[in-house]
Design a protein around this motif. Structure first.
Motif, PDB file in Angstrom:
ATOM      1  N   SER A 203       0.829  -1.211   0.000  1.00 33.78           N
ATOM      2  CA  SER A 203       0.000   0.000   0.000  1.00 33.78           C
ATOM      3  C   SER A 203       0.858   1.254   0.000  1.00 33.78           C
ATOM      4  CB  SER A 203      -0.936  -0.011   1.216  1.00 33.78           C
ATOM      5  OG  SER A 203      -1.790  -1.135   1.200  1.00 33.78           O
ATOM      6  N   GLN A 204       1.954   1.235   0.755  1.00 32.91           N
ATOM      7  CA  GLN A 204       2.801   2.418   0.848  1.00 32.91           C
ATOM      8  C   GLN A 204       3.640   2.635  -0.403  1.00 32.91           C
ATOM      9  OE1 GLN A 204       4.866   1.510   4.478  1.00 32.91           O
ATOM     10  NE2 GLN A 204       3.434   2.639   5.752  1.00 32.91           N
ATOM     11  N   ARG A 205       3.961   1.562  -1.116  1.00 30.99           N
ATOM     12  CA  ARG A 205       4.800   1.670  -2.313  1.00 30.99           C
ATOM     13  C   ARG A 205       3.978   1.605  -3.598  1.00 30.99           C
ATOM     14  NH1 ARG A 205      10.262   0.655  -2.053  1.00 30.99           N
ATOM     15  NH2 ARG A 205      10.132  -0.263  -4.135  1.00 30.99           N
ATOM     16  N   LEU A 206       2.694   1.830  -3.482  1.00 29.68           N
ATOM     17  CA  LEU A 206       1.814   1.661  -4.642  1.00 29.68           C
ATOM     18  C   LEU A 206       2.243   2.543  -5.803  1.00 29.68           C
ATOM     19  CD1 LEU A 206      -0.738   0.456  -5.904  1.00 29.68           C
ATOM     20  CD2 LEU A 206      -2.052   2.283  -4.831  1.00 29.68           C
ATOM     21  N   TYR A 207       2.501   3.819  -5.545  1.00 27.36           N
ATOM     22  CA  TYR A 207       2.820   4.756  -6.615  1.00 27.36           C
ATOM     23  C   TYR A 207       4.304   4.798  -6.942  1.00 27.36           C
ATOM     24  CZ  TYR A 207      -1.922   6.501  -6.554  1.00 27.36           C
ATOM     25  OH  TYR A 207      -3.288   6.598  -6.670  1.00 27.36           O
ATOM     26  N   LYS A 208       5.125   4.129  -6.150  1.00 25.42           N
ATOM     27  CA  LYS A 208       6.550   4.061  -6.464  1.00 25.42           C
ATOM     28  C   LYS A 208       6.866   2.861  -7.349  1.00 25.42           C
ATOM     29  CE  LYS A 208      11.134   3.829  -4.350  1.00 25.42           C
ATOM     30  NZ  LYS A 208      11.552   2.659  -5.114  1.00 25.42           N
ATOM     31  N   ASP A 209       6.193   1.763  -7.103  1.00 21.50           N
ATOM     32  CA  ASP A 209       6.492   0.548  -7.851  1.00 21.50           C
ATOM     33  C   ASP A 209       5.896   0.550  -9.253  1.00 21.50           C
ATOM     34  OD1 ASP A 209       7.921  -0.445  -5.750  1.00 21.50           O
ATOM     35  OD2 ASP A 209       6.291  -1.629  -4.921  1.00 21.50           O
ATOM     36  N   ALA A 210       4.911   1.382  -9.498  1.00 25.29           N
ATOM     37  CA  ALA A 210       4.257   1.398 -10.807  1.00 25.29           C
ATOM     38  C   ALA A 210       3.958   2.833 -11.195  1.00 25.29           C
ATOM     39  CB  ALA A 210       2.958   0.580 -10.776  1.00 25.29           C
ATOM     40  N   ASP A 211       4.247   3.180 -12.456  1.00 27.15           N
ATOM     41  CA  ASP A 211       3.984   4.536 -12.937  1.00 27.15           C
ATOM     42  C   ASP A 211       2.820   4.575 -13.904  1.00 27.15           C
ATOM     43  OD1 ASP A 211       5.160   3.155 -14.945  1.00 27.15           O
ATOM     44  OD2 ASP A 211       6.614   4.701 -15.488  1.00 27.15           O
ATOM     45  N   GLY A 212       2.025   3.496 -13.965  1.00 21.74           N
ATOM     46  CA  GLY A 212       0.866   3.456 -14.848  1.00 21.74           C
ATOM     47  C   GLY A 212      -0.341   2.858 -14.146  1.00 21.74           C
ATOM     48  N   ASN A 213      -1.527   3.090 -14.700  1.00 15.72           N
ATOM     49  CA  ASN A 213      -2.746   2.581 -14.082  1.00 15.72           C
ATOM     50  C   ASN A 213      -2.798   1.059 -14.097  1.00 15.72           C
ATOM     51  OD1 ASN A 213      -3.692   5.150 -13.550  1.00 15.72           O
ATOM     52  ND2 ASN A 213      -4.726   5.339 -15.520  1.00 15.72           N
TER      53      ASN A 213
ATOM     54  N   GLY B 286      -0.246  -1.064 -13.935  1.00 13.30           N
ATOM     55  CA  GLY B 286       0.626  -1.584 -12.889  1.00 13.30           C
ATOM     56  C   GLY B 286       0.033  -1.414 -11.504  1.00 13.30           C
ATOM     57  N   ARG B 287      -0.586  -0.266 -11.248  1.00 16.90           N
ATOM     58  CA  ARG B 287      -1.210  -0.054  -9.943  1.00 16.90           C
ATOM     59  C   ARG B 287      -2.425  -0.949  -9.760  1.00 16.90           C
ATOM     60  NH1 ARG B 287       0.723   5.357 -10.884  1.00 16.90           N
ATOM     61  NH2 ARG B 287      -1.128   5.945 -12.061  1.00 16.90           N
ATOM     62  N   ALA B 288      -3.158  -1.198 -10.824  1.00 19.31           N
ATOM     63  CA  ALA B 288      -4.299  -2.114 -10.719  1.00 19.31           C
ATOM     64  C   ALA B 288      -3.834  -3.527 -10.360  1.00 19.31           C
ATOM     65  CB  ALA B 288      -5.083  -2.127 -12.031  1.00 19.31           C
ATOM     66  N   ARG B 289      -2.681  -3.930 -10.898  1.00 21.77           N
ATOM     67  CA  ARG B 289      -2.147  -5.250 -10.564  1.00 21.77           C
ATOM     68  C   ARG B 289      -1.745  -5.325  -9.097  1.00 21.77           C
ATOM     69  NH1 ARG B 289       1.109  -5.209 -14.221  1.00 21.77           N
ATOM     70  NH2 ARG B 289       2.981  -4.481 -13.138  1.00 21.77           N
ATOM     71  N   ILE B 290      -1.138  -4.263  -8.585  1.00 22.97           N
ATOM     72  CA  ILE B 290      -0.750  -4.250  -7.177  1.00 22.97           C
ATOM     73  C   ILE B 290      -1.987  -4.251  -6.281  1.00 22.97           C
ATOM     74  CG2 ILE B 290       0.435  -2.902  -5.400  1.00 22.97           C
ATOM     75  CD1 ILE B 290       2.340  -1.925  -7.538  1.00 22.97           C
ATOM     76  N   ARG B 291      -3.004  -3.473  -6.650  1.00 20.27           N
ATOM     77  CA  ARG B 291      -4.235  -3.455  -5.856  1.00 20.27           C
ATOM     78  C   ARG B 291      -4.894  -4.839  -5.845  1.00 20.27           C
ATOM     79  NH1 ARG B 291      -5.001   1.720  -8.641  1.00 20.27           N
ATOM     80  NH2 ARG B 291      -4.663   3.428  -7.166  1.00 20.27           N
ATOM     81  N   ARG B 292      -4.824  -5.551  -6.948  1.00 23.95           N
ATOM     82  CA  ARG B 292      -5.397  -6.890  -6.984  1.00 23.95           C
ATOM     83  C   ARG B 292      -4.658  -7.822  -6.025  1.00 23.95           C
ATOM     84  NH1 ARG B 292      -4.853  -7.626 -11.898  1.00 23.95           N
ATOM     85  NH2 ARG B 292      -2.961  -8.904 -11.935  1.00 23.95           N
ATOM     86  N   LYS B 293      -3.331  -7.686  -5.946  1.00 25.32           N
ATOM     87  CA  LYS B 293      -2.556  -8.505  -5.010  1.00 25.32           C
ATOM     88  C   LYS B 293      -2.896  -8.139  -3.571  1.00 25.32           C
ATOM     89  CE  LYS B 293       1.322  -9.264  -8.145  1.00 25.32           C
ATOM     90  NZ  LYS B 293       2.774  -9.059  -8.394  1.00 25.32           N
ATOM     91  N   ILE B 294      -3.119  -6.844  -3.328  1.00 24.58           N
ATOM     92  CA  ILE B 294      -3.500  -6.434  -1.975  1.00 24.58           C
ATOM     93  C   ILE B 294      -4.836  -7.048  -1.595  1.00 24.58           C
ATOM     94  CG2 ILE B 294      -4.182  -4.453  -0.572  1.00 24.58           C
ATOM     95  CD1 ILE B 294      -2.113  -2.792  -2.051  1.00 24.58           C
ATOM     96  N   ARG B 295      -5.789  -7.055  -2.521  1.00 22.83           N
ATOM     97  CA  ARG B 295      -7.099  -7.671  -2.219  1.00 22.83           C
ATOM     98  C   ARG B 295      -6.951  -9.162  -1.959  1.00 22.83           C
ATOM     99  NH1 ARG B 295      -8.737  -4.191  -6.506  1.00 22.83           N
ATOM    100  NH2 ARG B 295      -8.643  -5.951  -7.961  1.00 22.83           N
ATOM    101  N   GLU B 296      -6.092  -9.813  -2.733  1.00 22.63           N
ATOM    102  CA  GLU B 296      -5.895 -11.255  -2.519  1.00 22.63           C
ATOM    103  C   GLU B 296      -5.273 -11.524  -1.150  1.00 22.63           C
ATOM    104  OE1 GLU B 296      -3.486 -12.497  -5.744  1.00 22.63           O
ATOM    105  OE2 GLU B 296      -5.079 -12.373  -7.259  1.00 22.63           O
ATOM    106  N   GLU B 297      -4.287 -10.740  -0.775  1.00 20.30           N
ATOM    107  CA  GLU B 297      -3.647 -10.942   0.525  1.00 20.30           C
ATOM    108  C   GLU B 297      -4.608 -10.618   1.665  1.00 20.30           C
ATOM    109  OE1 GLU B 297      -0.107  -8.627   0.445  1.00 20.30           O
ATOM    110  OE2 GLU B 297       1.092 -10.236  -0.447  1.00 20.30           O
TER     111      GLU B 297
END
Length: 879
Positions: free
Chosen positions: A689-699, A701-712
């Motif tokens: 959650s804290q590195r959401l906008y650092k790890d991805a510079d596109g929508n 990539g951020r959607a993929r990270i959010r999906r992993k957060i929901r799974e976890e």
């Protein structure tokens, strides 16, 4: 402003209806007469009215009266007023403040009436209220007032702007006889010239922007056009370049200047098509034409060695400054601005972007060579020399470059200066992998997260370089970098660590140090030549440490490392805030162009840091001192609140450290396994959650990270439910609570002691904060000393260089500089010595003030501090 008679009569009628007493009506009639007289005399002189008997009553935000006297005396005063009051009740118009007055006073009625009239004026403001608005401390009120003034003045400004375009019959302001035919924007304050004065003036000043007045409007003129008999005619104009006085032994009268080849001269006003001057001796037929050296002496820079285009060096300086202020500015956008200025001033022609960029890099290369002769070190921090407290390393994946970008086989001018050569990095990585018997894809050299995968999607897609791996010091000075091609594998920071190891670094910081350090220990066993790297202390950046569980934070975070001071470990992120904006343009450049541009911007960034280092250290020391005083007060308050001694607090600190060092990998039952799984999932969710906008510079990539957060979060929910069914109800967990903030886990709380872990941890944080602040003060004093000694050493070096280049031995040696070049170098060194002298005076002034305890320091040079110079900021997260 004055009111109409109808408005005055309306208010007087309202007062007549409210007042029944005949005497009061007589007073109002006299008031009406007085008001008429005041309106007639308003323009002649202001009216000075006697001081009215007015009592203002304050109200709070809800409208209730705020009394300044005790309730007992207030009640008595109210009763006395009620006894004395014999007149009928008077209902005053609604006002912002309640006014108590005696009806028999005419002046009181006058003030009340004027106040009510001003309120009934609607959008019109009374002159009496204008000073109050001007003095208002409310920002919106001031802005509204300024906007109103501009809006009121706008018609007059429109008239002025239109009248300025009027081509009236004017007399030449140079000769004072002939009618003006040309207006020159650069010959102010006497811009109007006749045709003859225009030719005589602008034959020499060909780069002035002129307008013809013959067509009934101001018509922009190129430098090769002039006015003859109220008509436009073309002529030849020469490039204003310095020419020699003699080219042969003949007399000066035999020299003639003739136009040569036509070249494009590019200045900040766009492109000018002019002719190069040529000198011809009519006696001996000797000729002279301007070469590259002649252009340089006149502050021009050629596009090529056979130049058909020349650039004023001011254009390069301006482009560099605009790049620093707006890193996302592209070369094409800058040239489009110059092309628009070309058209605006009546000229034609375009400016080549490729030619401009190549010339700009060559101009910077010459400046870099001069700096090397003067022994400048653009990538060494003066405050970190000779020993460096900490170096921070991190990857920036926004600095990728497309494969289909301009492909060129040319070598970068600044290759290896800041960004390491790809061949050297590849050779080192292959050596490490072969020595450690690395198997690609096993996670040995990078972990299991997507950023560190050696076979990332970007490698097989449209990009070449995947990003940059950067190393910076704790003052935000860029030290070194390399290109990433295989994800953020651990071999990349290992290369930078080994490259910088000679600088005596104490702490090595990364955002994944807790995973990188075990990797380094394994590599050091296979590569004995890297054993010295283990002498550095591992350091996890404060921001990423808070994304882990508390045990990991205590073990790895810099906030709990003895000797680290307030080093956040996030200094590389401050540099990325600047560099990431450059990536908007570098991803479309060629490989060589990208390397050169990033190196140039890194050097200019560091130069800004060097110039503001004294201010940065001084401000940081001030904030550290204030924070230390605050934390010491918190510590004393906690001692008094908990009634504990310093020795007891020290025992608590040791208890927390022992608890954090205790291993939690072995589990004795299923509840322990679930507890360990919960800690891991919570830390992972917080970190993502804290590195959401650092790890991805596109929508995407951020959607993929959010999906992993929901799974976890789904996995965490099921694990928490299983854990709650196995433990007593007093030890159950709530999903929202453990994800919201700091959590003291039930299985970590002591069951036999009276003081729980949460209390010990609070004391632990305050004590650690006090220790880090005390360390920071000592570190800053040492860095001030390093900076001062660095400036002194630099001054001595320049003095030695001046003596060296002035010696006869150097003049006769093959140093590559002519006698004239050596004299110019002496001037450069003299200027640098003067700059160093000013920097020393500034640093001495600041350091003496702050170390002597001065609270208010006048930062005379603070306006020059760049907007990214925030390495001295101290936040609560860093304590």
């Amino acid at each position: 402003m004055s009111k109409s008679d109808s408005e005055i009569q309306e208010h007087l009628m309202i007062l007549d209806n409210l007042v029944d007493d005949q005497e009061l009506k007589d007073e109002l009639q006299s008031l009406d007469d007085l008001l008429g007289e005041l309106q007639e005399e308003e323009a002649a002189a202001p009216v000075k009215t006697p001081e009215p008997r007015v009592e203002w009553r304050k109200r709070d935000i809800t409208g209730n009266i705020v009394y300044a006297r005790p309730r007992s005396s207030r009640n008595q005063s109210n009763k006395a007023d009620h006894i004395r009051k014999t007149d009928p009740p008077f209902i005053a118009p609604d006002t912002n403040c309640e006014v108590a007055f005696t009806p028999e006073t005419v002046e009181c009625f006058l003030q009340d009436l004027q106040h009510s009239l001003s309120e009934s004026s609607g959008d019109e403001a009374s002159p009496l209220e204008t000073p109050k608005l001007l003095a208002s401390s409310n920002w919106s009120t001031r802005q509204s007032l300024f906007s109103e003034r501009w809006r009121a003045e706008r018609p007059r400004l429109v008239n002025t702007a239109v009248a300025q375009e009027n081509v009236a019959t004017r007399i030449c302001q140079q000769c004072g006889r002939n009618p003006a035919a040309v207006r020159c924007c650069d010959c102010r304050p006497r811009p109007f010239l006749c045709a003859d004065c225009d030719v005589s003036m602008h034959t020499r000043h060909v780069l002035h922007n002129r307008d013809a007045m013959t067509a009934g409007f101001f018509q922009p003129l190129p430098p090769t056009t002039f006015v003859v008999d109220k008509a436009l005619s073309h002529c030849v104009r020469l490039v204003p370049v310095e020419m020699p006085d003699k080219i042969c032994g003949c007399s000066l009268e035999s020299l003639r200047v003739s136009p040569g080849k036509i070249v494009a001269v590019v200045t900040m006003n766009g492109r000018h098509d002019l002719s190069m001057p040529e000198l011809v001796c009519e006696a001996c037929q000797a000729t002279w034409t301007a070469g590259v050296a002649d252009l340089n002496r006149s502050d021009y820079w050629p596009a090529t060695l056979q130049f058909a285009t020349v650039y004023a060096t001011d254009v390069f300086f301006s482009f560099e400054e605009m790049k620093m202020a707006a890193p996302g500015l592209s070369c094409q956008a800058f040239l489009r601005m110059l092309n628009q200025r070309t058209v605006r001033f009546g000229r034609t022609g375009k400016i080549s972007a490729d030619s401009f960029q190549k010339s700009f890099f060559e101009w910077e290369a010459v400046r870099f060579e001069v700096e090397n002769i003067c022994k400048e070190e653009p990538f060494n921090c003066p405050a970190c020399t000779p020993d460096m407290l900490a170096v921070s390393v991190d990857g920036n994946r926004k600095h990728y470059r497309f494969k289909n970008a301009a492909r060129s086989e040319e070598q970068a001018i600044f290759e290896g200066v800041f960004i390491a050569k790809d061949e050297d990095v590849k050779r080192f990585v292959d050596h490490i992998h072969n020595t450690t018997k690395h198997v690609s894809g096993r996670g040995v050299c990078g972990g299991e997260w997507s950023a560190a995968r050696e076979t990332s999607q970007r490698s097989a897609s449209k990009v070449d370089e995947e990003g940059l791996e950067l190393a910076v010091c704790r003052h935000g000075v860029l030290l070194s970098a390399l290109n990433m091609y295989r994800g953020e594998i651990f071999a990349y920071p290992l290369y930078l660590q080994e490259k910088l190891a000679s600088r005596q670094i104490t702490f090595f910081c990364m955002d994944v140090t807790c995973k990188y350090w075990p990797y380094l220990q394994r590599v050091a066993k296979s590569c004995p030549e890297l054993q010295h790297l283990l002498n550095m202390k591992p350091f996890l950046s404060v921001f990423h440490a808070k994304a882990h569980d508390f045990k990991c934070e205590v073990k790895w975070s810099g906030a709990y490392q003895d000797g680290a001071g307030l080093t956040l470990g996030e200094e590389v992120e401050q540099c990325n805030a600047f560099l990431s904006r450059i990536a908007v343009t570098t991803k479309h450049m060629s490989k060589a162009g990208r390397t050169d541009m990033l190196t140039l911007m890194a050097m200019r960034w560091n130069q800004q840091k060097f110039d503001n280092l004294a201010i940065s250290l001084t401000r940081r020391y001030q904030k550290t001192t204030k924070s230390l005083q605050s934390q010491l007060q918190n510590l004393e308050s906690m001692k008094a609140q908990l009634t504990v001694t310093a020795s007891q607090l020290e025992d608590w600190v040791n208890d927390v450290k022992d608890w954090a060092e205790a291993s939690t990998t072995t589990t004795t039952n299923d509840a322990d396994a679930l507890a360990s799984r919960i800690e891991v999932l919570v830390a992972s969710i917080k970190r993502r959650s804290q590195r959401l906008y650092k790890d991805a510079d596109g929508n995407k990539g951020r959607a993929r990270i959010r999906r992993k957060i929901r799974e976890e979060k789904g996995h965490l929910t099921s694990v928490v439910e299983k854990y709650n069914r196995m433990v007593p109800i007093t030890e159950t967990l709530c999903l929202e609570t453990i994800l919201s903030g700091e959590t003291a886990w039930p299985w970590q709380l002591p069951h036999s002691e009276s003081v729980d872990l949460r209390t010990k941890r609070r004391a632990f944080d305050i004590i650690m904060s006090v220790r880090r602040l005390e360390e920071e003060q000592k570190i800053l004093v040492a860095e001030m000393d390093h900076h001062w000694k660095s400036l002194s050493t630099r001054s001595d070096t320049l003095r030695e260089l001046s003596c060296l280049f002035s010696s006869e031995t150097m003049k006769n040696s093959q140093c590559g500089l002519s006698e004239e070049g050596l004299k110019g170098l002496q001037s450069i060194i003299l200027r640098k010595r003067h700059q160093i002298k000013e920097m020393k005076a500034q640093a001495r002034d600041f350091y003496l003030q702050v170390l002597s305890g001065a609270e208010d320091i006048n930062f005379l040079y603070s306006d020059s501090a760049d907007e990214y110079d925030s390495d001295y900021e101290i936040s609560d997260d860093g304590l």
